[in-house]
Design a protein around this motif. Structure first.
Motif, PDB file in Angstrom:
ATOM      1  N   GLU A 589       0.877  -1.167   0.000  1.00  0.00           N
ATOM      2  CA  GLU A 589       0.000   0.000   0.000  1.00  0.00           C
ATOM      3  C   GLU A 589       0.912   1.214   0.000  1.00  0.00           C
ATOM      4  O   GLU A 589       2.127   1.092   0.167  1.00  0.00           O
ATOM      5  CB  GLU A 589      -0.890   0.025   1.244  1.00  0.00           C
ATOM      6  CG  GLU A 589      -0.101   0.175   2.542  1.00  0.00           C
ATOM      7  CD  GLU A 589      -0.959   0.538   3.739  1.00  0.00           C
ATOM      8  OE1 GLU A 589      -2.167   0.762   3.559  1.00  0.00           O
ATOM      9  OE2 GLU A 589      -0.408   0.616   4.858  1.00  0.00           O
ATOM     10  N   CYS A 591       1.349   4.841   2.035  1.00  0.00           N
ATOM     11  CA  CYS A 591       0.887   5.617   3.176  1.00  0.00           C
ATOM     12  C   CYS A 591       2.023   6.497   3.659  1.00  0.00           C
ATOM     13  O   CYS A 591       3.139   6.020   3.853  1.00  0.00           O
ATOM     14  CB  CYS A 591       0.376   4.715   4.298  1.00  0.00           C
ATOM     15  SG  CYS A 591       1.579   3.514   4.891  1.00  0.00           S
ATOM     16  N   HIS A 599       0.563   1.417  -5.913  1.00  0.00           N
ATOM     17  CA  HIS A 599      -0.620   1.733  -5.113  1.00  0.00           C
ATOM     18  C   HIS A 599      -0.768   3.249  -4.984  1.00  0.00           C
ATOM     19  O   HIS A 599      -0.341   3.855  -4.001  1.00  0.00           O
ATOM     20  CB  HIS A 599      -0.512   1.072  -3.736  1.00  0.00           C
ATOM     21  CG  HIS A 599      -0.290  -0.403  -3.795  1.00  0.00           C
ATOM     22  ND1 HIS A 599      -1.298  -1.286  -4.120  1.00  0.00           N
ATOM     23  CD2 HIS A 599       0.833  -1.154  -3.608  1.00  0.00           C
ATOM     24  CE1 HIS A 599      -0.812  -2.526  -4.116  1.00  0.00           C
ATOM     25  NE2 HIS A 599       0.475  -2.465  -3.817  1.00  0.00           N
ATOM     26  N   GLN A 600      -1.364   3.857  -6.007  1.00  0.00           N
ATOM     27  CA  GLN A 600      -1.599   5.286  -6.003  1.00  0.00           C
ATOM     28  C   GLN A 600      -2.918   5.586  -6.691  1.00  0.00           C
ATOM     29  O   GLN A 600      -3.397   4.814  -7.511  1.00  0.00           O
ATOM     30  CB  GLN A 600      -0.457   6.041  -6.675  1.00  0.00           C
ATOM     31  CG  GLN A 600      -0.122   5.584  -8.090  1.00  0.00           C
ATOM     32  CD  GLN A 600       1.069   6.331  -8.660  1.00  0.00           C
ATOM     33  OE1 GLN A 600       1.065   7.549  -8.732  1.00  0.00           O
ATOM     34  NE2 GLN A 600       2.099   5.586  -9.064  1.00  0.00           N
ATOM     35  N   THR A 601      -3.507   6.718  -6.312  1.00  0.00           N
ATOM     36  CA  THR A 601      -4.767   7.119  -6.910  1.00  0.00           C
ATOM     37  C   THR A 601      -4.523   7.633  -8.324  1.00  0.00           C
ATOM     38  O   THR A 601      -3.375   7.819  -8.748  1.00  0.00           O
ATOM     39  CB  THR A 601      -5.431   8.225  -6.073  1.00  0.00           C
ATOM     40  OG1 THR A 601      -4.623   9.420  -6.152  1.00  0.00           O
ATOM     41  CG2 THR A 601      -5.573   7.803  -4.615  1.00  0.00           C
ATOM     42  N   GLY A 602      -5.597   7.894  -9.026  1.00  0.00           N
ATOM     43  CA  GLY A 602      -5.476   8.427 -10.374  1.00  0.00           C
ATOM     44  C   GLY A 602      -4.785   9.778 -10.412  1.00  0.00           C
ATOM     45  O   GLY A 602      -4.238  10.173 -11.442  1.00  0.00           O
ATOM     46  N   GLU A 603      -4.797  10.500  -9.279  1.00  0.00           N
ATOM     47  CA  GLU A 603      -4.139  11.805  -9.204  1.00  0.00           C
ATOM     48  C   GLU A 603      -2.722  11.701  -8.649  1.00  0.00           C
ATOM     49  O   GLU A 603      -2.088  12.709  -8.354  1.00  0.00           O
ATOM     50  CB  GLU A 603      -4.970  12.750  -8.331  1.00  0.00           C
ATOM     51  CG  GLU A 603      -6.353  13.053  -8.900  1.00  0.00           C
ATOM     52  CD  GLU A 603      -7.163  13.942  -7.970  1.00  0.00           C
ATOM     53  OE1 GLU A 603      -7.075  13.739  -6.736  1.00  0.00           O
ATOM     54  OE2 GLU A 603      -7.842  14.833  -8.474  1.00  0.00           O
ATOM     55  N   GLU A 605      -1.766  10.304  -5.754  1.00  0.00           N
ATOM     56  CA  GLU A 605      -1.672  10.384  -4.303  1.00  0.00           C
ATOM     57  C   GLU A 605      -1.566   8.980  -3.704  1.00  0.00           C
ATOM     58  O   GLU A 605      -1.894   7.982  -4.337  1.00  0.00           O
ATOM     59  CB  GLU A 605      -2.896  11.106  -3.724  1.00  0.00           C
ATOM     60  CG  GLU A 605      -3.135  12.507  -4.295  1.00  0.00           C
ATOM     61  CD  GLU A 605      -2.041  13.493  -3.933  1.00  0.00           C
ATOM     62  OE1 GLU A 605      -1.270  13.223  -2.989  1.00  0.00           O
ATOM     63  OE2 GLU A 605      -1.944  14.545  -4.587  1.00  0.00           O
ATOM     64  N   GLN A 607      -2.307   5.659  -1.841  1.00  0.00           N
ATOM     65  CA  GLN A 607      -3.535   4.862  -1.731  1.00  0.00           C
ATOM     66  C   GLN A 607      -3.334   3.773  -0.668  1.00  0.00           C
ATOM     67  O   GLN A 607      -2.612   2.814  -0.865  1.00  0.00           O
ATOM     68  CB  GLN A 607      -3.876   4.228  -3.079  1.00  0.00           C
ATOM     69  CG  GLN A 607      -5.251   3.585  -3.117  1.00  0.00           C
ATOM     70  CD  GLN A 607      -5.622   3.166  -4.526  1.00  0.00           C
ATOM     71  OE1 GLN A 607      -4.874   2.447  -5.192  1.00  0.00           O
ATOM     72  NE2 GLN A 607      -6.764   3.621  -4.999  1.00  0.00           N
ATOM     73  N   ASN A 609      -4.387   0.742   2.085  1.00  0.00           N
ATOM     74  CA  ASN A 609      -5.206  -0.468   2.107  1.00  0.00           C
ATOM     75  C   ASN A 609      -5.492  -0.766   3.576  1.00  0.00           C
ATOM     76  O   ASN A 609      -4.761  -1.503   4.238  1.00  0.00           O
ATOM     77  CB  ASN A 609      -4.458  -1.630   1.442  1.00  0.00           C
ATOM     78  CG  ASN A 609      -5.238  -2.929   1.485  1.00  0.00           C
ATOM     79  OD1 ASN A 609      -6.272  -3.028   2.156  1.00  0.00           O
ATOM     80  ND2 ASN A 609      -4.751  -3.940   0.793  1.00  0.00           N
ATOM     81  N   GLN A 644      -9.677   8.795   3.145  1.00  0.00           N
ATOM     82  CA  GLN A 644      -8.600   9.116   2.215  1.00  0.00           C
ATOM     83  C   GLN A 644      -8.052  10.491   2.576  1.00  0.00           C
ATOM     84  O   GLN A 644      -8.782  11.468   2.645  1.00  0.00           O
ATOM     85  CB  GLN A 644      -9.113   9.126   0.765  1.00  0.00           C
ATOM     86  CG  GLN A 644      -8.091   9.561  -0.270  1.00  0.00           C
ATOM     87  CD  GLN A 644      -6.920   8.587  -0.399  1.00  0.00           C
ATOM     88  OE1 GLN A 644      -7.112   7.386  -0.292  1.00  0.00           O
ATOM     89  NE2 GLN A 644      -5.730   9.106  -0.613  1.00  0.00           N
ATOM     90  N   SER A 646      -6.661  14.004   2.340  1.00  0.00           N
ATOM     91  CA  SER A 646      -6.714  15.012   1.282  1.00  0.00           C
ATOM     92  C   SER A 646      -6.341  16.373   1.852  1.00  0.00           C
ATOM     93  O   SER A 646      -6.808  16.750   2.927  1.00  0.00           O
ATOM     94  CB  SER A 646      -8.109  15.080   0.657  1.00  0.00           C
ATOM     95  OG  SER A 646      -8.185  16.152  -0.263  1.00  0.00           O
TER      96      SER A 646
END
Length: 648
Positions: A589, A591, A599-603, A605, A607, A609, A644, A646
């Protein structure tokens, strides 16, 4: 060996947990305290405050440091400030908000009960330090001044210009020396701990080497406290002092103290960029600079100024506003330049990987104060950051009042460390670990200005209570270094030193350390992936094998020998690095400071688990060359909802 990792945190409302716990734990009769001896290893903020507090309570304390004075501990390098929820600004701060920001800032990988206690006692630290005469900055009306740091929307950071760590350490040092004068504390300088002595499963002493005479000595006590800092120098180049090392923690880990979350390393976004392969260390520029400085790179790659490749772009003052990419302000409009360190560091790496970086080999970004100088005036900026600007100019030759600073992320603080319970005791009974040396209260990412907070909270306000619980239950023990365990451990230490001295290889210790650092920063640094981590594991093993066959350690062990000191520390880094890589491979993951590219978001960042990895990973040493064994402390979040993270 089987370990049952239970935090020992009290049940019931978190707001009263620490108060109830202090009432429930055992205490030592004041008249009996002098019968107990506590060995404190390290005299930085955590160690000095602990030794002073324990001495004032009446314990017999012996404090060890490898510097010539406790005043030279690496804590002096902390610049920007210390957090506490005094709410002097009346901007909505509270203990609860500090607790929430710290759990969120650590990407939900810290123990809630510890973090709340940390936030709760932080106010006491400020009062203690003011009473000691620490010269915090003040507002015109006399109240202590505050400034903002990353990861918070309130001003809660107390500071003494850019010298906060040094001033706080001087406060702790004078308290320590008062106890030395009173006869309750003895400070043993120029002495390095080389092993932990365990008797009947309990920590009962240490083996040290006098760094001036070379003499090995045994020291016995009723408990041992490690306050020996972090392991960022596993990267070779870091913001840490060159002497900072993992030896005390790692040797304790080989004696049964589990090492928790070693993959978590903070890459600080605000450091002077590297200027070559043979630099010995990197220099931190305080995160406080991001209060008024704006971070940017050229929008046009052709404008990037690469000193390493002698690529001439445009000088920053020649690039108009519309052609500057203020990437933190654009990507994170709510927090802007004050996003947490892990977020700011990865964002800098992204723009540099995209070819927009400046400085040596394009590994740098601008930190620009032109707007602040225009808005506030140069005198105000000079009052806030003058000594930091002077330091930058002396190192780089550039005047930051006239041209933007160049900064880039660098290894800095380590969130991992020896596992401890709520009482700060490791998995070896009688071994307590405080400050950066434990796996801490910071989860996967430490918010700025929280290192000083945790070190002093542990030393002044937590350990003095909790160590008494252990001592009262066990009763005072004979301070007997003639026990066979002391002789056996001392013999092992002597043999290890002799082995290093008799290899007679052809590569220097620094050369091996530099090779290790390159592998670690390239493949276990700001971004990691499975392929790179597996490759790093194989490369580190190769380096370690060659080290024990080809390292050159001149001199002998009968006196001052800095090559021998370094050799022992690098040998430990080479073993520890494998555990760090295993931890990074296991945690599938992203973190905080641990960013797995898979393991990263579409932007882009991190991600997490939470279903599979909401735990503290505590690793057991299983012998040379063997894979470490994983143990887990599962984390529960009853007060801060897992969401998440942000900062947009």
């Amino acid at each position: 060996m089987e370990y049952k990792l239970e935090s020992g945190a009290p049940s019931g409302p978190i707001q009263t947990a620490w108060d109830r716990h202090r009432f429930d734990i055992k205490v030592v009769n004041p008249a009996n305290k002098r019968k107990y001896r506590v060995l404190v290893v390290g005299t930085g903020l955590a160690g000095a405050s602990a030794a002073a507090s324990l001495g004032e309570l009446g314990y017999d304390v012996q404090a060890f440091c490898y510097q010539d004075s406790a005043r030279r501990a690496h804590s002096i390098a902390a610049q920007g400030g210390i957090n506490a929820a005094k709410n002097y600004q009346n901007d909505g701060d509270s203990v609860w908000r500090l607790f929430y920001d710290t759990v969120k800032g650590g990407d939900y990988r810290s123990r809630e009960a510890n973090v709340y206690r940390l936030a709760q006692v932080a106010n006491n630290i400020i009062d203690q330090s003011v009473a000691q005469g620490v010269p915090f900055a003040r507002e015109y009306g006399g109240l202590l001044a505050n400034r903002s740091f990353g990861g918070a929307l309130v001003s809660r950071t107390f500071y003494a210009r850019g010298q906060t760590g040094q001033q706080l350490l001087l406060g702790a040092y004078q308290s320590l020396m008062a106890q030395v004068n009173a006869g309750t504390v003895k400070v043993i300088p120029r002495t390095e701990m080389l092993d932990l002595v365990v008797v009947d499963g309990k920590a009962r002493g240490i083996i040290t080497r006098n760094l001036v005479t070379g003499k090995l000595e045994s020291w016995a006590g009723d408990a041992v406290v490690l306050a020996t800092g972090g392991y960022a120098n596993v990267y070779y180049l870091s913001t840490n002092a060159m002497g900072s090392n993992v030896t005390a923690s790692w040797r304790a880990s080989k004696r049964g103290a589990l090492f928790a979350n070693p993959a978590y390393t903070q890459i600080h976004p605000t450091c002077i960029p590297s200027h070559g392969d043979y630099q010995s260390k990197l220099t931190l520029m305080s995160e406080s600079l991001r209060n008024d400085g704006r971070v940017w790179v050229p929008r046009n790659k052709a404008d990037a100024w690469d000193e390493g490749a002698h690529k001439v772009g445009r000088r920053p003052e020649d690039i108009p506003e519309k052609e500057r990419y203020y990437y933190l302000e654009e990507r994170y409009p709510t927090f802007g330049n004050l996003v947490p360190r892990d977020v700011a560091s990865r964002a800098a790496k992204v723009v540099c990987d995209n070819g927009q970086g400046i400085a040596y080999e394009g590994r740098g970004v601008y930190l620009d104060f032109a707007d602040a100088i225009g808005r506030l005036g140069e005198n105000t900026v000079r009052e806030r950051y003058g000594n930091l600007f002077e330091m930058y100019q002396r190192i780089t030759g550039d005047d930051p009042y006239k041209t933007p600073m160049k900064i880039y992320p660098a290894p800095h603080y380590t969130m991992g460390g020896l596992w401890v319970d709520y009482n700060l005791m490791s998995t070896v009974p009688g071994l307590f670990v405080i400050g950066e040396a434990n796996f801490s209260d910071h989860g996967a990412n430490r918010l700025g200005a929280s290192a000083l907070m945790q070190g002093l909270a542990d030393g002044y306000f937590v350990l003095p209570y909790t160590i008494g619980h252990y001592l009262a239950k066990k009763g005072a023990q004979p301070k007997d270094t003639s026990l066979p365990e002391f002789a056996a451990t001392a013999t092992e230490t002597k043999e290890r030193l002799n082995k290093l001295l008799t290899i007679n290889g052809r590569r220097s210790v620094d050369d091996f350390h530099r090779s290790l650092g390159k592998v670690m920063i390239d493949k276990v640094g700001m971004a990691r992936n499975a392929e790179g981590l597996k490759s790093a594991l194989a490369e580190v093993r190769e380096i370690r094998e060659e080290f024990w066959q080809n390292v050159s350690v001149p001199g002998n062990d009968n006196g001052l020998n800095q090559s021998l000191e370094k050799a022992g520390r690098v040998a430990d880094f080479l073993e520890f690095a494998e555990v760090k890589i295993h931890d990074a491979l296991n945690r599938q993951e992203s973190c905080g400071g641990h960013f797995r590219e898979e393991h990263q978001t579409g932007e882009g960042e991190a991600q997490r688990n939470d279903e599979d990895y909401a735990y503290v990973a505590a690793w057991e040493y299983t012998g040379p060359g063997n894979e470490p064994r994983l143990h887990k402390e599962h984390l529960k979040f009853d007060y801060v909802a897992l969401t998440q993270r942000s900062y947009k």
